[in-house]
Motif scaffolding. Sequence first.
Motif, PDB file in Angstrom:
ATOM      1  N   ASN A  29       0.826  -1.201   0.000  1.00 22.72           N
ATOM      2  CA  ASN A  29       0.000   0.000   0.000  1.00 22.72           C
ATOM      3  C   ASN A  29       0.867   1.260   0.000  1.00 22.72           C
ATOM      4  OD1 ASN A  29      -2.478   1.334   0.017  1.00 22.72           O
ATOM      5  ND2 ASN A  29      -2.438   1.565   2.238  1.00 22.72           N
ATOM      6  N   ASP A  30       1.939   1.256   0.785  1.00 21.99           N
ATOM      7  CA  ASP A  30       2.859   2.395   0.795  1.00 21.99           C
ATOM      8  C   ASP A  30       3.514   2.596  -0.575  1.00 21.99           C
ATOM      9  OD1 ASP A  30       2.311   2.983   3.435  1.00 21.99           O
ATOM     10  OD2 ASP A  30       4.123   2.015   4.226  1.00 21.99           O
ATOM     11  N   GLN A  31       3.887   1.500  -1.218  1.00 22.92           N
ATOM     12  CA  GLN A  31       4.497   1.596  -2.540  1.00 22.92           C
ATOM     13  C   GLN A  31       3.508   2.157  -3.557  1.00 22.92           C
ATOM     14  OE1 GLN A  31       5.771  -2.451  -3.121  1.00 22.92           O
ATOM     15  NE2 GLN A  31       7.810  -2.061  -2.301  1.00 22.92           N
ATOM     16  N   LEU A  32       2.248   1.743  -3.459  1.00 26.06           N
ATOM     17  CA  LEU A  32       1.221   2.250  -4.360  1.00 26.06           C
ATOM     18  C   LEU A  32       1.013   3.752  -4.147  1.00 26.06           C
ATOM     19  CD1 LEU A  32      -0.910   1.714  -6.507  1.00 26.06           C
ATOM     20  CD2 LEU A  32      -2.485   1.067  -4.668  1.00 26.06           C
ATOM     21  N   ASP A  33       0.964   4.170  -2.885  1.00 26.50           N
ATOM     22  CA  ASP A  33       0.834   5.602  -2.592  1.00 26.50           C
ATOM     23  C   ASP A  33       2.007   6.392  -3.162  1.00 26.50           C
ATOM     24  OD1 ASP A  33      -1.537   5.148  -1.253  1.00 26.50           O
ATOM     25  OD2 ASP A  33      -0.639   5.221   0.755  1.00 26.50           O
ATOM     26  N   GLN A  34       3.200   5.844  -3.029  1.00 29.74           N
ATOM     27  CA  GLN A  34       4.394   6.521  -3.552  1.00 29.74           C
ATOM     28  C   GLN A  34       4.348   6.612  -5.073  1.00 29.74           C
ATOM     29  OE1 GLN A  34       6.883   7.986  -1.671  1.00 29.74           O
ATOM     30  NE2 GLN A  34       7.405   8.866  -3.642  1.00 29.74           N
ATOM     31  N   SER A  35       3.888   5.559  -5.716  1.00 30.72           N
ATOM     32  CA  SER A  35       3.770   5.568  -7.177  1.00 30.72           C
ATOM     33  C   SER A  35       2.764   6.617  -7.638  1.00 30.72           C
ATOM     34  CB  SER A  35       3.332   4.202  -7.681  1.00 30.72           C
ATOM     35  OG  SER A  35       4.339   3.255  -7.475  1.00 30.72           O
ATOM     36  N   ARG A  36       1.668   6.753  -6.910  1.00 33.38           N
ATOM     37  CA  ARG A  36       0.671   7.770  -7.259  1.00 33.38           C
ATOM     38  C   ARG A  36       1.247   9.172  -7.100  1.00 33.38           C
ATOM     39  NH1 ARG A  36      -4.200   4.795  -4.105  1.00 33.38           N
ATOM     40  NH2 ARG A  36      -4.884   3.459  -5.816  1.00 33.38           N
ATOM     41  N   GLU A  37       1.981   9.389  -6.024  1.00 31.60           N
ATOM     42  CA  GLU A  37       2.601  10.695  -5.811  1.00 31.60           C
ATOM     43  C   GLU A  37       3.609  11.002  -6.915  1.00 31.60           C
ATOM     44  OE1 GLU A  37       2.157  13.233  -3.581  1.00 31.60           O
ATOM     45  OE2 GLU A  37       0.340  12.117  -3.045  1.00 31.60           O
ATOM     46  N   ASP A  38       4.402  10.010  -7.294  1.00 27.21           N
ATOM     47  CA  ASP A  38       5.383  10.195  -8.373  1.00 27.21           C
ATOM     48  C   ASP A  38       4.685  10.530  -9.692  1.00 27.21           C
ATOM     49  OD1 ASP A  38       7.379   9.659  -6.561  1.00 27.21           O
ATOM     50  OD2 ASP A  38       7.744   7.603  -7.273  1.00 27.21           O
ATOM     51  N   ALA A  39       3.574   9.852  -9.961  1.00 30.01           N
ATOM     52  CA  ALA A  39       2.837  10.109 -11.200  1.00 30.01           C
ATOM     53  C   ALA A  39       2.266  11.526 -11.200  1.00 30.01           C
ATOM     54  CB  ALA A  39       1.717   9.084 -11.367  1.00 30.01           C
TER      55      ALA A  39
END
Length: 51
Positions: A29-39
């Motif tokens: 979940n943390d990785q997904l949140d980070q990917s969304r922020e990066d996008a």
Amino acid sequence: MGAVLGALVGLVGLIFTGAATYYQAAVTNDQLDQSREDAKHSARSQAMRVF
């Protein structure tokens, strides 16, 4: 006695597996949140360059 010990070992294994699964879900979940922020950051950066 052996059956009780076997059940106890099985219970400990089940608890360990549950904890590991919960931890893995939290990390994912943390990785997904980070990917969304990066996008979002990438899209904003691109928009600033076009503007």
